[in-house]
Design an enzyme around this catalytic site. Structure first.
Site, PDB file in Angstrom:
ATOM      1  CE  LYS A 186      73.351 -81.606  73.926  1.00 49.53           C
ATOM      2  NZ  LYS A 186      72.851 -81.261  75.333  1.00 49.53           N
ATOM      3  CD  GLU A 260      65.205 -69.306  69.604  1.00 51.83           C
ATOM      4  OE1 GLU A 260      65.392 -68.222  70.215  1.00 51.83           O
ATOM      5  OE2 GLU A 260      64.643 -70.280  70.104  1.00 51.83           O
ATOM      6  CB  CYS A 294      63.897 -67.769  74.174  1.00 55.98           C
ATOM      7  SG  CYS A 294      63.111 -68.515  72.721  1.00 55.98           S
ATOM      8  CD  GLU A 393      66.314 -65.529  77.936  1.00 58.13           C
ATOM      9  OE1 GLU A 393      65.351 -65.760  77.190  1.00 58.13           O
ATOM     10  OE2 GLU A 393      67.460 -65.973  77.724  1.00 58.13           O
TER      11      GLU A 393
END
Length: 494
Positions: A186, A260, A294, A393
């Site tokens: 996906k 993650e 990230c 973030e």
């Protein structure tokens, strides 16, 4: 056959790959692909609904329960992966064009990153024999033979983000397939083309029907996927907010998951490092993939007495970075990936200023580029480590400078975060780097720069995720451990 960017073509962007066939979607809904460079619509792909997801999961379930894949030896499965690597290399240019076209990554970075993504399949294939698939153990029953065998967990939902589509998908699919699992891929609706090419390559090397499946879905339908009882494990890369939701859905039915997630990684600069040298290392790290990584080092912890030297050096480096066409050889940084990401970055700029930080350079869209989602590399100074821009973030080319007083203070600041994905110690003293790295609560800590190593293991502490990807450890989340207690050693084994 539909042509997108450069030489990139996809056979059936209006279909899904399910059960070894390219099938019509259940609805006529489509996702637009928008160029972050021109802001133009450059193509469409099919959008899955819940019926499409059910079909894909059913196909993967049937392939796992009834098909040959999980019953093959690891060496046989590795052979399929080796053939897949060969076919992927033949389409490496297309994969690189897909990344640059959809996300705006500068093309040389796309070329190098595409090779790394393909290599994830090769790494797992080459190392199949290093895993302990079964072993004898002492048993409490006299005269019996105890064995531990490791078997595939089952059907895997592999959910990849938009920023590194091939690499993030490969690092899930490669170990899952080697383990004997079947997969529903996906990809993100913003960057699905790599997954389409990967599915075509799997078709070309004759994976058994249903072993690899592909649907493209929005967040609501993706959440439906992770809640399917036919899915044994979810492997997800993305935001911490979405990861929490997925973890909750998996917990409800005790499904396995690897997550993650986000990061807010710190680079601790020691007194011995030359600030110009540190800036030369950290400036490109900040701007690679336009800061949409990230694990990026986005908090620079600097000795109070060296702050101005470092800021001056970083400003000089960042102001040299040329923004523009990602295919131009002179371009060092392309746009952010999409309008909502640009608006997110702009929102954090306002928040940082409102909370008392200062901008040393950047902080706005470049005046010379009136089309595309471009944003200048930005360095905040006078940043309180508890402020929003230091805690959350941003996922763009934005970093914060915070000063410290002594190493204990630096480690405290580095660990004063909800995340724990990566970190760096900037020094030429390897012993100091080792000591400090052992104190930093993060999944990967490197000396002198950001050095995630997917040949070892990658993952995070705290809210940066659960589990590890890459390296020999990558296969463990896709295996279940089974104990056998037999009356004698079996004559034949898998």
């Amino acid at each position: 056959m539909t042509r997108f960017f450069g030489s990139l073509s996809v056979k059936h962007p209006d279909r899904f790959f399910i059960g070894g066939q390219w099938v019509e979607p259940s609805s006529s809904r489509r996702f637009e692909l928008i160029s972050p460079v021109t802001e133009d619509v450059v193509g469409h792909v099919a959008a899955a609904d819940e019926r499409d997801v059910e079909r894909a999961v059913d196909a993967a379930r049937k392939a796992f329960d009834e098909g040959p894949w999980r019953r093959m030896s690891p060496a046989e499965r590795a052979g399929h992966l080796e053939r897949l690597v060969h076919v992927l290399h033949q389409r490496a240019d297309e994969l690189a064009h897909a990344w640059t076209g959809q996300i705006g990554v500068v093309y040389p970075f796309s070329q190098a990153g595409t090779g790394l993504g393909i290599e994830m399949f090769g790494f797992q294939a080459r190392n199949a024999s290093l895993h302990i698939w079964e072993e004898e153990r002492p048993t409490m029953y006299p005269g019996s033979v105890g064995m531990v065998v490791r078997e595939p967990v089952g059907v895997v939902a592999a959910i990849a983000p938009w920023n590194a589509p091939l690499f993030a998908m490969a690092i899930k699919v490669a170990p899952a397939l080697l383990a004997g699992c079947t997969v529903v891929m996906k990809p993100s609706p913003e960057s699905p083309l790599e997954a389409y090419i990967l599915a075509e390559c799997c078709e070309a090397v004759d994976f058994p029907p249903g072993v690899v499946n592909l649907v493209v879905a929005d967040r609501d339908v993706s959440y439906f996927l992770v809640r399917q009882p036919g899915v044994d494990k979810v492997s997800f890369t993305g935001s911490t907010i979405a990861g929490k939701q997925i973890a909750g859905a998996c917990a409800e039915r005790i499904a396995r998951c690897t997550l993650e997630l986000g990061g807010k990684s710190a680079a601790i600069l020691l007194e011995d490092i030359d600030m110009g040298e540190a800036a030369a290392i950290l400036a490109p790290t900040l701007t690679q993939l336009t800061g949409q990584v990230c694990s990026n080092l986005t908090r620079f912890l600097v000795p109070r007495s060296r702050e101005q030297d470092f800021v001056d050096a970083m400003v000089a480096r960042l102001e040299e970075i040329r923004l523009g066409d990602p295919y131009d050889a002179q371009t060092a940084m392309g746009p952010v990936a999409m309008r909502r990401q640009l608006e997110r970055v702009e929102g954090y700029i306002r928040k940082g200023l409102d909370e008392g930080a200062s901008i040393a350079t950047g902080g706005r869209r470049p005046a010379s580029l009136n089309r595309g989602f471009f944003f200048e590399p930005t360095l905040f100074t006078r940043v309180d480590n508890r402020s929003t821009i230091a805690r959350e973030e941003i996922f763009g080319p934005v970093a914060c400078v915070t000063t410290y007083d002594g190493i204990e203070d630096a480690v405290r600041l580095a660990n004063q975060t909800d995340f724990g994905l990566a970190g760096s110690v900037m020094t030429h003293d390897v012993d100091a780097a080792y000591r400090i790295a052992r104190e930093v609560r993060a999944g990967t800590v490197s000396q002198n720069g950001l050095k995630p190593d997917f040949n070892i293991a990658f993952g995070g502490f705290r809210q940066s995720g659960i589990g590890r990807e890459g390296g020999l450890e990558a296969i463990q989340p896709y295996l279940e451990t089974k104990t056998l207690v037999l009356d004698a050693r079996p004559a034949t084994r898998r």
